[in-house]
Design a protein around this motif. Structure first.
Motif, PDB file in Angstrom:
ATOM      1  N   PRO A 128       0.793  -1.238   0.000  1.00  0.00           N
ATOM      2  CA  PRO A 128       0.000   0.000   0.000  1.00  0.00           C
ATOM      3  C   PRO A 128       0.824   1.286   0.000  1.00  0.00           C
ATOM      4  O   PRO A 128       0.502   2.227  -0.731  1.00  0.00           O
ATOM      5  CB  PRO A 128      -0.813  -0.123   1.277  1.00  0.00           C
ATOM      6  CG  PRO A 128      -0.150  -1.152   2.113  1.00  0.00           C
ATOM      7  CD  PRO A 128       0.524  -2.085   1.172  1.00  0.00           C
ATOM      8  N   THR A 129       1.908   1.327   0.784  1.00  0.00           N
ATOM      9  CA  THR A 129       2.693   2.570   0.833  1.00  0.00           C
ATOM     10  C   THR A 129       3.446   2.772  -0.473  1.00  0.00           C
ATOM     11  O   THR A 129       3.563   3.884  -0.976  1.00  0.00           O
ATOM     12  CB  THR A 129       3.651   2.536   2.036  1.00  0.00           C
ATOM     13  OG1 THR A 129       2.880   2.187   3.195  1.00  0.00           O
ATOM     14  CG2 THR A 129       4.322   3.861   2.263  1.00  0.00           C
ATOM     15  N   ASP A 130       3.913   1.670  -1.056  1.00  0.00           N
ATOM     16  CA  ASP A 130       4.582   1.725  -2.360  1.00  0.00           C
ATOM     17  C   ASP A 130       3.606   2.213  -3.422  1.00  0.00           C
ATOM     18  O   ASP A 130       3.943   3.066  -4.249  1.00  0.00           O
ATOM     19  CB  ASP A 130       5.103   0.326  -2.700  1.00  0.00           C
ATOM     20  CG  ASP A 130       5.864   0.291  -4.015  1.00  0.00           C
ATOM     21  OD1 ASP A 130       5.445  -0.438  -4.930  1.00  0.00           O
ATOM     22  OD2 ASP A 130       6.860   1.031  -4.123  1.00  0.00           O
ATOM     23  N   TYR A 176       6.258   8.086   4.607  1.00  0.00           N
ATOM     24  CA  TYR A 176       5.838   7.039   5.532  1.00  0.00           C
ATOM     25  C   TYR A 176       4.592   7.468   6.286  1.00  0.00           C
ATOM     26  O   TYR A 176       4.189   8.637   6.239  1.00  0.00           O
ATOM     27  CB  TYR A 176       6.944   6.638   6.502  1.00  0.00           C
ATOM     28  CG  TYR A 176       6.752   5.222   7.026  1.00  0.00           C
ATOM     29  CD1 TYR A 176       6.979   4.915   8.350  1.00  0.00           C
ATOM     30  CD2 TYR A 176       6.303   4.205   6.184  1.00  0.00           C
ATOM     31  CE1 TYR A 176       6.803   3.600   8.822  1.00  0.00           C
ATOM     32  CE2 TYR A 176       6.105   2.897   6.651  1.00  0.00           C
ATOM     33  CZ  TYR A 176       6.368   2.610   7.962  1.00  0.00           C
ATOM     34  OH  TYR A 176       6.181   1.328   8.414  1.00  0.00           O
ATOM     35  N   HIS A 177       4.044   6.507   7.009  1.00  0.00           N
ATOM     36  CA  HIS A 177       2.713   6.710   7.601  1.00  0.00           C
ATOM     37  C   HIS A 177       2.739   6.709   9.116  1.00  0.00           C
ATOM     38  O   HIS A 177       3.737   7.052   9.737  1.00  0.00           O
ATOM     39  CB  HIS A 177       1.757   5.654   7.073  1.00  0.00           C
ATOM     40  CG  HIS A 177       2.181   4.227   7.292  1.00  0.00           C
ATOM     41  ND1 HIS A 177       2.856   3.820   8.433  1.00  0.00           N
ATOM     42  CD2 HIS A 177       2.016   3.118   6.537  1.00  0.00           C
ATOM     43  CE1 HIS A 177       3.037   2.510   8.365  1.00  0.00           C
ATOM     44  NE2 HIS A 177       2.571   2.061   7.215  1.00  0.00           N
ATOM     45  N   ILE A 178       1.651   6.253   9.656  1.00  0.00           N
ATOM     46  CA  ILE A 178       1.428   6.206  11.107  1.00  0.00           C
ATOM     47  C   ILE A 178       2.595   5.532  11.832  1.00  0.00           C
ATOM     48  O   ILE A 178       2.863   5.791  12.993  1.00  0.00           O
ATOM     49  CB  ILE A 178       0.096   5.465  11.324  1.00  0.00           C
ATOM     50  CG1 ILE A 178      -0.562   5.760  12.633  1.00  0.00           C
ATOM     51  CG2 ILE A 178       0.228   3.987  11.044  1.00  0.00           C
ATOM     52  CD1 ILE A 178      -2.016   5.243  12.680  1.00  0.00           C
ATOM     53  N   SER A 224       4.100  -1.374  12.298  1.00  0.00           N
ATOM     54  CA  SER A 224       3.473  -1.106  11.006  1.00  0.00           C
ATOM     55  C   SER A 224       1.972  -0.893  11.189  1.00  0.00           C
ATOM     56  O   SER A 224       1.414  -1.221  12.238  1.00  0.00           O
ATOM     57  CB  SER A 224       3.719  -2.295  10.070  1.00  0.00           C
ATOM     58  OG  SER A 224       3.078  -3.446  10.585  1.00  0.00           O
ATOM     59  N   ALA A 225       1.327  -0.374  10.157  1.00  0.00           N
ATOM     60  CA  ALA A 225      -0.117  -0.122  10.234  1.00  0.00           C
ATOM     61  C   ALA A 225      -0.878  -1.434  10.422  1.00  0.00           C
ATOM     62  O   ALA A 225      -1.802  -1.521  11.233  1.00  0.00           O
ATOM     63  CB  ALA A 225      -0.573   0.586   8.964  1.00  0.00           C
ATOM     64  N   SER A 226      -0.447  -2.462   9.708  1.00  0.00           N
ATOM     65  CA  SER A 226      -1.117  -3.764   9.828  1.00  0.00           C
ATOM     66  C   SER A 226      -0.882  -4.372  11.203  1.00  0.00           C
ATOM     67  O   SER A 226      -1.721  -5.095  11.724  1.00  0.00           O
ATOM     68  CB  SER A 226      -0.618  -4.696   8.721  1.00  0.00           C
ATOM     69  OG  SER A 226       0.802  -4.639   8.626  1.00  0.00           O
ATOM     70  N   TYR A 227       0.246  -4.049  11.813  1.00  0.00           N
ATOM     71  CA  TYR A 227       0.509  -4.493  13.191  1.00  0.00           C
ATOM     72  C   TYR A 227      -0.434  -3.760  14.146  1.00  0.00           C
ATOM     73  O   TYR A 227      -1.081  -4.368  14.992  1.00  0.00           O
ATOM     74  CB  TYR A 227       1.959  -4.214  13.591  1.00  0.00           C
ATOM     75  CG  TYR A 227       2.183  -4.262  15.082  1.00  0.00           C
ATOM     76  CD1 TYR A 227       2.167  -3.097  15.845  1.00  0.00           C
ATOM     77  CD2 TYR A 227       2.343  -5.472  15.741  1.00  0.00           C
ATOM     78  CE1 TYR A 227       2.325  -3.134  17.218  1.00  0.00           C
ATOM     79  CE2 TYR A 227       2.500  -5.522  17.109  1.00  0.00           C
ATOM     80  CZ  TYR A 227       2.497  -4.352  17.846  1.00  0.00           C
ATOM     81  OH  TYR A 227       2.632  -4.393  19.210  1.00  0.00           O
ATOM     82  N   GLY A 285       6.603  -5.997   4.395  1.00  0.00           N
ATOM     83  CA  GLY A 285       5.536  -5.128   3.904  1.00  0.00           C
ATOM     84  C   GLY A 285       4.311  -5.980   3.634  1.00  0.00           C
ATOM     85  O   GLY A 285       4.410  -7.212   3.569  1.00  0.00           O
ATOM     86  N   THR A 286       3.159  -5.341   3.466  1.00  0.00           N
ATOM     87  CA  THR A 286       1.961  -6.148   3.212  1.00  0.00           C
ATOM     88  C   THR A 286       1.823  -6.507   1.735  1.00  0.00           C
ATOM     89  O   THR A 286       0.897  -7.215   1.364  1.00  0.00           O
ATOM     90  CB  THR A 286       0.697  -5.434   3.726  1.00  0.00           C
ATOM     91  OG1 THR A 286       0.662  -4.115   3.199  1.00  0.00           O
ATOM     92  CG2 THR A 286       0.653  -5.406   5.230  1.00  0.00           C
ATOM     93  N   GLY A 287       2.754  -6.026   0.908  1.00  0.00           N
ATOM     94  CA  GLY A 287       2.779  -6.503  -0.484  1.00  0.00           C
ATOM     95  C   GLY A 287       3.067  -7.998  -0.501  1.00  0.00           C
ATOM     96  O   GLY A 287       2.228  -8.810  -0.952  1.00  0.00           O
TER      97      GLY A 287
HETATM   98  C1  MLT Z   1       3.200  -1.495   3.358  1.00  0.00           C
HETATM   99  O1  MLT Z   1       3.271  -0.656   2.457  1.00  0.00           O
HETATM  100  O2  MLT Z   1       3.659  -2.614   3.269  1.00  0.00           O
HETATM  101  C2  MLT Z   1       2.434  -1.115   4.599  1.00  0.00           C
HETATM  102  O3  MLT Z   1       2.408   0.209   4.811  1.00  0.00           O
HETATM  103  C3  MLT Z   1       2.806  -1.930   5.720  1.00  0.00           C
HETATM  104  C4  MLT Z   1       2.074  -1.626   6.987  1.00  0.00           C
HETATM  105  O4  MLT Z   1       2.425  -0.657   7.618  1.00  0.00           O
HETATM  106  O5  MLT Z   1       1.161  -2.366   7.335  1.00  0.00           O
END
Ligand code: MLT
Length: 320
Positions: free
Chosen positions: A37-39, A87-89, A156-159, A180-182
């Motif tokens: 998702p971030t990619d 980057y995110h949260i 990570s966000a998914s965490y 990553g969640t990819g």
């Molecule tokens: C990702 O791009 O893989 C996500 O941002 C990972 C995540 O933070 O869950």
């Protein structure tokens, strides 16, 4: 006299650099694996900002350790305007999770602005028996020692979504961390792991192609692009609300003239029709221009560190 001349020459050189910036491609460090998702967000932004800057923006995927490897890489990069960080949260959770962070989250970066808000979704492999969230809840509680939850590592966000979900339903599951969640999504589609909470920029295409099941969205209201998927809140997890914000940064000391051009280009990008349409298709929302500013990102990051630190401390989790 010589000193004054030297200063004059230096100032002229800086002005020339400022005027021509950017004269070569700019690299955006993404602290997560390609294809996630971030990619996906970074690649859409690179097109929109590249147009405004009349220069290429390239993506450097540096995933791992909940994003701290990539964040540190950007913090240590030459502050010349040619390396940025998206980057995110995860920027806000790392200070609580890592006792020995190799960078200073609040002081090692220049702020450019917020980019977009991305909802998350609770999804599962398509062969998992439960057909609804209610069925999934009882199934998950009955099989908590068998189910594997995938995420992108501590912080990570998914965490975070997993942490909130598990503490809300009072059940722990085996977690399988990825860079990553990819790559995590590939294994979910392949059935190697059972469920995940991930950003819509990664889940929507897989749901639309029937590769995974959707049990709910983490927002307070349903998503316009997925009206048929209920919220976790309306399915009984009262108050469950998690949206992933994203910011753009540069290493501390990056010249102001370059930062000004980057802020202006980001503001063009968040209003760009193609960028907005692409994100809307993935149920994500570019921020309003007023949030695509250094002040707005600085304020948000501080408040998010204050919000997540007690939650993480209460969970008693440390990554190091
Ligand atoms: C990702 O791009 O893989 C996500 O941002 C990972 C995540 O933070 O869950």
């Amino acid at each position: 006299m010589l000193r004054a001349l030297a200063l004059l020459i230096a100032a002229a050189a800086t002005a020339a650099i400022a005027q021509d910036y950017p004269v070569k491609p700019v690299v955006i460090v993404v602290p997560a694996a390609a294809g996630g998702p971030t990619d996906t967000l970074a690649r859409q932004l690179a097109v929109a900002m590249g147009g405004a800057l009349k220069q290429q923006l390239l993506i450097d995927n540096s995933g791992g350790a909940g994003g701290t490897i990539g964040i540190n890489k950007a913090a240590k990069a030459r502050p010349d305007g040619y390396t940025l960080l998206l980057y995110h949260i995860g920027m806000a959770t790392a200070p609580a999770l890592y006792r020995k962070l190799p960078y200073d989250t609040l002081n090692d970066f220049e702020y450019i602005g917020q980019i977009a808000d991305v909802p998350m979704m609770l999804i599962a492999k398509k062969t998992l028996p439960p057909g609804s969230f209610a069925e999934f809840l009882s199934y998950a509680k009955a099989n908590r020692d068998k189910l594997a939850y995938a995420n992108a590592g501590l912080g990570s966000a998914s965490y975070l979504c997993g942490l909130l979900f598990m503490s809300t339903i009072q059940a722990e599951f085996t977690t399988v961390p990825y860079k990553g969640t990819g790559p995590a999504m590939n294994d979910l589609v392949g059935g190697q792991v059972d469920f995940m909470c991930d950003q819509t920029t990664n889940t929507v295409p897989q749901i639309k192609s029937g590769n995974v099941k959707a049990y709910g969205v983490t927002t307070a209201v349903r998503l316009r692009s997925l009206p048929g998927v209920p919220t976790l809140d309306e399915q009984g997890l009262k108050g469950f609300n998690l949206v992933v914000w994203n910011g753009l940064y540069a290493p501390k000391g990056t010249p102001k003239a370059a930062l000004d051009k980057l802020v202006a280009a980001l503001q063009v990008a968040v209003q760009d029709a193609t960028f907005r349409t692409r994100l809307a298709d993935l149920a994500a929302e570019p921020v309003p221009v007023a949030k695509a500013t250094p002040e707005s990102l600085r304020t948000l990051l501080r408040s998010e560190i204050d919000k997540w630190t007690p939650i993480i401390r209460k969970a008693g989790v440390y990554a190091d």
